[in-house]
Write a protein that holds these residues in place. Structure first.
Motif, short mmCIF file in Angstrom:
data_model
loop_
_atom_site.label_atom_id
_atom_site.label_comp_id
_atom_site.label_asym_id
_atom_site.label_seq_id
_atom_site.Cartn_x
_atom_site.Cartn_y
_atom_site.Cartn_z
N HIS A 246 0.86 -1.18 0.00
CA HIS A 246 0.00 0.00 0.00
C HIS A 246 0.91 1.24 0.00
CE1 HIS A 246 -3.52 2.38 1.11
NE2 HIS A 246 -2.66 3.07 1.85
N CYS A 247 0.68 2.18 -0.91
CA CYS A 247 1.58 3.35 -0.95
C CYS A 247 0.86 4.58 -1.47
CB CYS A 247 2.79 3.04 -1.83
SG CYS A 247 2.34 2.88 -3.54
N THR A 248 1.55 5.69 -1.38
CA THR A 248 1.04 6.91 -2.00
C THR A 248 1.93 7.20 -3.21
OG1 THR A 248 2.52 8.23 -0.66
CG2 THR A 248 0.29 7.91 0.21
N LEU A 249 1.44 8.06 -4.07
CA LEU A 249 2.17 8.37 -5.31
C LEU A 249 3.60 8.84 -5.02
CD1 LEU A 249 1.18 8.11 -8.17
CD2 LEU A 249 0.46 10.48 -8.12
N THR A 250 3.72 9.72 -4.04
CA THR A 250 5.03 10.34 -3.79
C THR A 250 6.03 9.40 -3.12
OG1 THR A 250 4.13 11.20 -1.75
CG2 THR A 250 4.14 12.69 -3.63
N LYS A 251 5.53 8.31 -2.54
CA LYS A 251 6.46 7.40 -1.84
C LYS A 251 7.00 6.31 -2.77
CE LYS A 251 6.69 8.49 2.66
NZ LYS A 251 6.55 9.93 2.48
N LYS A 252 6.45 6.20 -3.97
CA LYS A 252 6.83 5.08 -4.83
C LYS A 252 8.33 4.98 -5.10
CE LYS A 252 2.76 4.13 -7.69
NZ LYS A 252 2.38 4.10 -9.11
N PRO A 253 9.00 6.09 -5.53
CA PRO A 253 10.43 5.96 -5.80
C PRO A 253 11.23 5.55 -4.56
CG PRO A 253 9.57 8.00 -6.72
CD PRO A 253 8.50 7.44 -5.85
N LEU A 254 10.81 6.07 -3.40
CA LEU A 254 11.49 5.71 -2.15
C LEU A 254 11.37 4.21 -1.88
CD1 LEU A 254 10.81 8.31 0.67
CD2 LEU A 254 13.00 7.39 -0.06
N LEU A 255 10.19 3.68 -2.19
CA LEU A 255 9.99 2.24 -1.98
C LEU A 255 10.92 1.43 -2.88
CD1 LEU A 255 6.11 1.96 -1.67
CD2 LEU A 255 7.79 1.40 0.08
N VAL A 256 11.08 1.89 -4.11
CA VAL A 256 11.98 1.18 -5.03
C VAL A 256 13.38 1.15 -4.43
CG1 VAL A 256 13.04 1.21 -7.33
CG2 VAL A 256 10.63 1.77 -7.08
N GLN B 111 9.89 26.84 -12.61
CA GLN B 111 10.54 27.15 -11.33
C GLN B 111 9.54 27.43 -10.22
OE1 GLN B 111 13.28 30.26 -12.25
NE2 GLN B 111 14.86 28.80 -12.88
N THR B 112 8.32 27.77 -10.63
CA THR B 112 7.31 28.13 -9.63
C THR B 112 6.73 26.90 -8.93
OG1 THR B 112 5.77 28.12 -11.46
CG2 THR B 112 6.56 30.28 -10.73
N TRP B 113 7.07 25.71 -9.40
CA TRP B 113 6.45 24.52 -8.82
C TRP B 113 6.93 24.25 -7.40
CZ3 TRP B 113 5.89 19.85 -12.66
CH2 TRP B 113 5.00 20.22 -13.66
N GLU B 114 5.98 23.76 -6.60
CA GLU B 114 6.27 23.34 -5.23
C GLU B 114 6.90 21.94 -5.28
OE1 GLU B 114 4.95 24.89 -2.28
OE2 GLU B 114 4.57 26.59 -3.61
N PRO B 115 7.67 21.56 -4.22
CA PRO B 115 8.23 20.19 -4.20
C PRO B 115 7.15 19.11 -4.36
CG PRO B 115 9.17 21.50 -2.44
CD PRO B 115 8.14 22.37 -3.09
N SER B 116 5.95 19.35 -3.76
CA SER B 116 4.91 18.31 -3.85
C SER B 116 4.46 18.13 -5.31
CB SER B 116 3.72 18.67 -2.99
OG SER B 116 3.15 19.87 -3.46
N GLN B 117 4.47 19.23 -6.06
CA GLN B 117 4.07 19.14 -7.46
C GLN B 117 5.12 18.36 -8.26
OE1 GLN B 117 3.74 23.35 -8.06
NE2 GLN B 117 1.51 23.30 -7.92
N ILE B 118 6.38 18.61 -7.90
CA ILE B 118 7.45 17.87 -8.60
C ILE B 118 7.35 16.38 -8.29
CG2 ILE B 118 9.96 17.64 -8.89
CD1 ILE B 118 10.14 20.60 -7.96
N HIS B 119 7.05 16.08 -7.01
CA HIS B 119 6.85 14.69 -6.59
C HIS B 119 5.86 13.99 -7.50
CE1 HIS B 119 8.25 15.05 -2.27
NE2 HIS B 119 8.64 13.85 -2.61
#
Ligand SMILES: Nc1ncnc2c1ncn2[C@@H]1O[C@H](COP(=O)(O)OP(=O)(O)OP(=O)(O)O)[C@@H](O)[C@H]1O
Length: 554
Positions: free
Chosen positions: A345-355, A521-529
């Protein structure tokens, strides 16, 4: 009925539900010859299978094969029996039955057709194309061609591949040559191929351009990954092959023993004179049980070999509501015995960390990780590279065929810990020693899931498969897998504390990636995630990059 009141809609629907027709399979589909799924406990010594020449037995032994796997022990004798009376007619003058094989990924289906076809063709006198193996992709054609070539070595049989690796002219030259007949002052075509391994597109090219591919004497048509070949638009190739094979039936030679007509009902007339048969051999890990679909292949009195399904419900499956009707039309498939399935079970932003967790913490490499788009594969690859400490590579249509070949070789040789791939590597590819498959993006179709996870736990070995699921995907995905006949998919929990030490490096890598892929450049870190972890193609198609990111959409 006249005079009676109209039935309420709910009553009508209820009647429909009760009277819903049940699927009744034809006998050959309903009662297959059973192949045991458990490879390790059902090995059959090579010497127990009759009819294989000493030369092939020696070749098998030299390649480290002492025993046949269950699918081979069942299917090899069946094919050999159909060619028992030579290539020209079937047993007792009857046309041999077509053969369909549905056995799990990695169960050894390739040798189940390579060995008997080579054995049947070995005693041929004149070189003609007598076996045609059709595969959906270039990589798979290469793989099967390699197996045919390995076992044909030392015999007079010639194996030719037509998959666009060489130029069309070079392929044409490998098929046949013209021989000048001194006394008759004319040229005669001489075939240079006994076995042709090809892909549908290239095959049709050769047939249409009259390149010298002569199928008049074709005896075996092997359709590997048969379900994909039925489903995709590719099956137009089959009618072209059939036309080429049976065209001799209308010419002046129609009365000869070589007369060929398409199979129909068996009558006294149809058996006289005996015909050279064309036998279709179908192989797949996910062969459909839908008779209408199989009908498209024009099978003749087919015989099915299939593995036993395990219907045991896993704890997860049993959580699903039992009141929900199970699909009547969905196929059930075979899963390799040594495979253990998990979902995370995961969230979108955690996927790369899980890998990263699976590679660096759980040390499960070599890992094959699947995404749903080549853009997602590329972004994840860049991100892992920026994070550092992992030997990673990507595999998708972004790479040229030669790059793809090299990447697979490096992965097989252990030079790559993490291969991030699209479904280009999901089917049929036999990579030795993959310990773990990660479904970074959950596959949309159950057959894709089965083929992806089947890149591990091959040839009786064990393997692990983890599927990352977002909360919204969980219910439907688990239902889909349970209905397909999975022996059970368990929940795997990754504690947040296990990811914590990698988080700072991950955030840094994300920022660096943002500059590499030029997000505004205006993007927030969460948006980049989200942008990095989401698999949408359009998102990275350029148009979206210039737009102001609207997080509400995601
Ligand atoms: N009898 C055998 N003994 C040992 N190894 C075998 C034997 N038969 C096949 N293998 C090995 O098992 C692996 C899987 O075989 P193969 O690729 O034919 O599987 P498959 O059933 O076609 O899988 P998929 O459905 O994924 O295409 C290969 O590496 C092959 O060399």
């Amino acid at each position: 009925q006249r005079g009676s009141l109209p039935r309420p809609a709910s009553q009508f629907l209820e009647d429909l539900r009760i009277n819903r027709s049940k699927r009744i399979l034809p006998q050959w589909l309903a009662k297959p010859d059973v192949i045991n799924r458990d490879i390790k406990s059902n090995l059959v010594p090579i010497s127990e299978i009759q009819g294989i020449s000493a030369q092939l037995v020696k070749k098998l032994e030299n390649n480290g094969i002492q025993h046949f796997f269950p699918v081979q022990a069942e299917v090899i004798p069946a094919i050999l029996e159909s060619a028992h009376q030579g290539l020209l007619i079937g047993r007792g003058g009857y046309r041999p039955r077509d053969i369909c094989v549905s056995a799990p990924t990695g169960s050894g289906k390739t040798l189940a057709f390579v060995i008997p076809v080579l054995q049947a063709l070995m005693k041929r006198v004149v070189c003609e194309v007598r076996a045609l193996a059709v595969l959906p992709t270039k990589e798979l054609a290469q793989q099967v061609c390699k197996v045919f070539t390995t076992y044909a070595e030392g015999t007079t049989l010639k194996v030719v591949m037509l998959a666009g690796q060489k130029s069309f002219a070079a392929e044409q030259a490998s098929l046949s040559e013209m021989r000048v007949q001194k006394y008759f002052h004319c040229g005669m075509r001489r075939s240079l191929a006994d076995i042709v391994v090809t892909t549908p597109g290239r095959l049709v090219d050769h047939i249409n351009k009259n390149s010298g591919l002569c199928l008049d004497q074709l005896r075996f048509l092997i359709i590997d990954e048969a379900d994909r070949m039925i489903d995709s638009m590719h099956h137009f190739w089959l009618s072209q092959v059939t036309k080429s094979v049976y065209r001799s039936g209308s010419g002046p030679e129609a009365v000869s023993i070589f007369k060929r007509t398409e199979p129909a009902f068996v009558t006294a007339a149809s058996l006289s004179p005996p015909q050279m048969p064309l036998q279709k051999l179908l192989f797949s890990a996910t062969l459909t049980q839908n008779p209408e679909k199989l009908q498209q292949l024009g099978l003749y009195q087919p015989r099915l070999f299939s593995s036993v399904h395990s219907h045991a419900n896993s704890p997860t499956c049993s959580q699903l509501s039992t009141s929900e009707p199970t699909s009547q039309t969905e196929d059930r498939y075979n899963f390799p015995e040594g495979l253990t399935e998990y979902y995370v079970h995961c969230t979108l932003t955690k996927k790369p960390l899980l890998v990263l967790h699976f590679v660096l913490r759980m040390k499960l490499s070599p890992i094959l990780c699947f995404t749903n788009s080549r853009e997602a594969a590329h972004r994840l690859f860049l991100l892992v590279q920026l994070f550092g400490g992992v030997q990673a590579a990507e595999f998708s249509s972004r790479l040229s065929p030669s790059e793809r070949k090299r990447t697979l070789k490096d992965f097989e040789q252990g030079k790559i810990q993490l291969l991030i791939s699209t479904d280009a590597a999901a089917r049929g590819i036999d990579i030795n020693g993959v310990k773990c498959v990660l479904n970074y993006d959950a596959p949309q179709y159950v057959r894709t899931y089965i083929h992806r996870i089947g890149r591990t736990a091959r040839a009786g070995k064990s393997g692990l498969a983890f599927t990352f699921l977002l909360a919204v995907q969980e219910k439907n995905f688990l239902k889909m897998v349970a209905e397909a006949g999975s022996p059970g998919i368990r929940k795997h929990i990754v504690q947040p504390k296990n990811l914590r030490s990698m988080e700072a490096g991950y955030e840094q890598a994300l920022l660096e990636l943002a500059s590499v892929i030029k997000v505004p450049q205006t993007w927030e870190p969460s948006q980049i995630h989200v942008c990095v972890t989401c698999s949408s193609r359009q998102f990275f198609s350029g148009a979206y990059l210039d737009m102001k990111f609207n997080s509400a959409v995601w």
